[in-house]
Motif scaffolding. Structure first.
Motif, PDB file in Angstrom:
ATOM      1  N   ALA A 156      41.023  33.274  38.244  1.00  0.00           N
ATOM      2  CA  ALA A 156      41.849  32.881  37.102  1.00  0.00           C
ATOM      3  C   ALA A 156      43.271  32.866  37.641  1.00  0.00           C
ATOM      4  O   ALA A 156      43.786  33.888  38.101  1.00  0.00           O
ATOM      5  CB  ALA A 156      41.695  33.877  35.966  1.00  0.00           C
ATOM      6  N   ASP A 157      43.884  31.700  37.602  1.00  0.00           N
ATOM      7  CA  ASP A 157      45.204  31.495  38.184  1.00  0.00           C
ATOM      8  C   ASP A 157      46.193  31.224  37.053  1.00  0.00           C
ATOM      9  O   ASP A 157      46.083  30.213  36.360  1.00  0.00           O
ATOM     10  CB  ASP A 157      45.141  30.324  39.166  1.00  0.00           C
ATOM     11  N   ASP A 158      47.124  32.141  36.875  1.00  0.00           N
ATOM     12  CA  ASP A 158      48.152  32.003  35.850  1.00  0.00           C
ATOM     13  C   ASP A 158      49.330  31.241  36.455  1.00  0.00           C
ATOM     14  O   ASP A 158      49.753  31.550  37.573  1.00  0.00           O
ATOM     15  CB  ASP A 158      48.594  33.386  35.376  1.00  0.00           C
ATOM     16  N   SER A 159      49.864  30.268  35.715  1.00  0.00           N
ATOM     17  CA  SER A 159      50.935  29.430  36.252  1.00  0.00           C
ATOM     18  C   SER A 159      52.194  30.226  36.592  1.00  0.00           C
ATOM     19  O   SER A 159      53.006  29.785  37.398  1.00  0.00           O
ATOM     20  CB  SER A 159      51.271  28.308  35.267  1.00  0.00           C
ATOM     21  N   VAL A 160      52.361  31.402  36.003  1.00  0.00           N
ATOM     22  CA  VAL A 160      53.522  32.239  36.293  1.00  0.00           C
ATOM     23  C   VAL A 160      53.161  33.408  37.201  1.00  0.00           C
ATOM     24  O   VAL A 160      53.808  33.660  38.215  1.00  0.00           O
ATOM     25  CB  VAL A 160      54.147  32.769  34.981  1.00  0.00           C
ATOM     26  N   ALA A 161      52.099  34.139  36.869  1.00  0.00           N
ATOM     27  CA  ALA A 161      51.757  35.380  37.571  1.00  0.00           C
ATOM     28  C   ALA A 161      50.890  35.183  38.802  1.00  0.00           C
ATOM     29  O   ALA A 161      50.724  36.101  39.599  1.00  0.00           O
ATOM     30  CB  ALA A 161      51.060  36.342  36.606  1.00  0.00           C
ATOM     31  N   GLY A 162      50.292  34.011  38.968  1.00  0.00           N
ATOM     32  CA  GLY A 162      49.380  33.791  40.091  1.00  0.00           C
ATOM     33  C   GLY A 162      47.975  34.242  39.737  1.00  0.00           C
ATOM     34  O   GLY A 162      47.565  34.210  38.576  1.00  0.00           O
ATOM     35  N   VAL A 163      47.219  34.701  40.723  1.00  0.00           N
ATOM     36  CA  VAL A 163      45.830  35.113  40.514  1.00  0.00           C
ATOM     37  C   VAL A 163      45.812  36.407  39.696  1.00  0.00           C
ATOM     38  O   VAL A 163      46.376  37.416  40.099  1.00  0.00           O
ATOM     39  CB  VAL A 163      45.094  35.299  41.853  1.00  0.00           C
ATOM     40  N   ILE A 164      45.150  36.345  38.527  1.00  0.00           N
ATOM     41  CA  ILE A 164      45.097  37.502  37.629  1.00  0.00           C
ATOM     42  C   ILE A 164      43.666  37.989  37.390  1.00  0.00           C
ATOM     43  O   ILE A 164      43.444  38.932  36.631  1.00  0.00           O
ATOM     44  CB  ILE A 164      45.788  37.215  36.287  1.00  0.00           C
ATOM     45  N   GLY A 165      42.709  37.364  38.034  1.00  0.00           N
ATOM     46  CA  GLY A 165      41.326  37.801  37.900  1.00  0.00           C
ATOM     47  C   GLY A 165      40.431  37.011  38.833  1.00  0.00           C
ATOM     48  O   GLY A 165      40.811  35.943  39.326  1.00  0.00           O
ATOM     49  N   PHE A 166      39.238  37.551  39.071  1.00  0.00           N
ATOM     50  CA  PHE A 166      38.269  36.847  39.895  1.00  0.00           C
ATOM     51  C   PHE A 166      36.864  37.230  39.464  1.00  0.00           C
ATOM     52  O   PHE A 166      36.652  38.254  38.808  1.00  0.00           O
ATOM     53  CB  PHE A 166      38.482  37.105  41.389  1.00  0.00           C
ATOM     54  N   ALA A 167      35.923  36.379  39.813  1.00  0.00           N
ATOM     55  CA  ALA A 167      34.523  36.612  39.465  1.00  0.00           C
ATOM     56  C   ALA A 167      33.640  35.966  40.512  1.00  0.00           C
ATOM     57  O   ALA A 167      34.036  35.008  41.177  1.00  0.00           O
ATOM     58  CB  ALA A 167      34.220  36.032  38.085  1.00  0.00           C
ATOM     59  N   ALA A 168      32.422  36.507  40.639  1.00  0.00           N
ATOM     60  CA  ALA A 168      31.472  35.959  41.603  1.00  0.00           C
ATOM     61  C   ALA A 168      30.055  36.342  41.218  1.00  0.00           C
ATOM     62  O   ALA A 168      29.836  37.334  40.516  1.00  0.00           O
ATOM     63  CB  ALA A 168      31.781  36.470  43.017  1.00  0.00           C
ATOM     64  N   LEU A 169      29.124  35.551  41.685  1.00  0.00           N
ATOM     65  CA  LEU A 169      27.710  35.869  41.594  1.00  0.00           C
ATOM     66  C   LEU A 169      27.265  36.413  42.939  1.00  0.00           C
ATOM     67  O   LEU A 169      27.780  35.995  43.978  1.00  0.00           O
ATOM     68  CB  LEU A 169      26.890  34.615  41.260  1.00  0.00           C
ATOM     69  N   SER A 170      26.306  37.322  42.900  1.00  0.00           N
ATOM     70  CA  SER A 170      25.749  37.893  44.130  1.00  0.00           C
ATOM     71  C   SER A 170      24.232  37.868  44.034  1.00  0.00           C
ATOM     72  O   SER A 170      23.664  37.865  42.941  1.00  0.00           O
ATOM     73  CB  SER A 170      26.193  39.344  44.311  1.00  0.00           C
TER      74      SER A 170
END
Length: 165
Positions: A56-70
């Motif tokens: 999740a890339d915020d236009s001001v703050a940059g990367v603010i979250g991530f997710a993945a399948l395993s």
């Protein structure tokens, strides 16, 4: 404004920052050792196809979250089941970022032909439990005292979402 995209090597530092906060301060992960940026880059490099990480890339703050399948288990009979991971930066939680990431991850799983998604969640992580429930996961069990962190035993709630019948 928040947008989702495939994680890239340049995101390794931001992802490690998000993850390492959880390692050091919460039981959202049972991991005990923070990841180096190099290890995070290696993790990202290994994420391909349906197992690609998204951010999740915020236009001001940059990367603010991530997710993945395993992979859920390595035996062939489990190949249509995956496990999910979703992490949101501590300053951006409770703003819909986790829902956005998990909704997208479920679509990736569905489009990749997976049948079931499993979530293993610390029993005290009420926000994560509520998020998964809101997106159709059901609780299927609890592993009692399955992990140990911060000098205490941790229970892991298992939640499941069947994507297709």
């Amino acid at each position: 404004m928040v947008s989702l995209r495939t994680a890239e090597s340049r995101d390794a530092e931001a992802i490690a920052d998000i993850y390492n906060f959880e390692v050091e301060n919460t039981s959202a992960t049972f991991d005990l050792v923070p990841r180096t940026v190099t290890a995070q880059r290696e993790w990202l490099a290994a994420r391909t196809g349906a197992f690609t990480a998204i951010v999740a890339d915020d236009s001001v703050a940059g990367v603010i979250g991530f997710a993945a399948l395993s992979t859920y288990r390595d035996r062939a009979g489990y190949r249509t089941t995956v496990e999910n991971s979703v992490y949101v930066h501590r300053e951006h939680q409770r703003r819909g970022v986790g829902r956005l990431l998990l909704t997208s991850l479920l679509e990736v799983a569905r489009n990749s032909g997976f049948h079931t998604v499993i979530a293993r969640i610390d029993s005290q992580s009420t926000g994560s439990l509520a998020l998964h429930k809101a997106l159709g996961f059901i609780e299927v069990g609890t592993e009692r005292q399955i992990g140990r962190k911060f000098g205490r035993w941790l229970d892991s709630v298992i939640m499941q979402k069947v994507l297709s019948d």
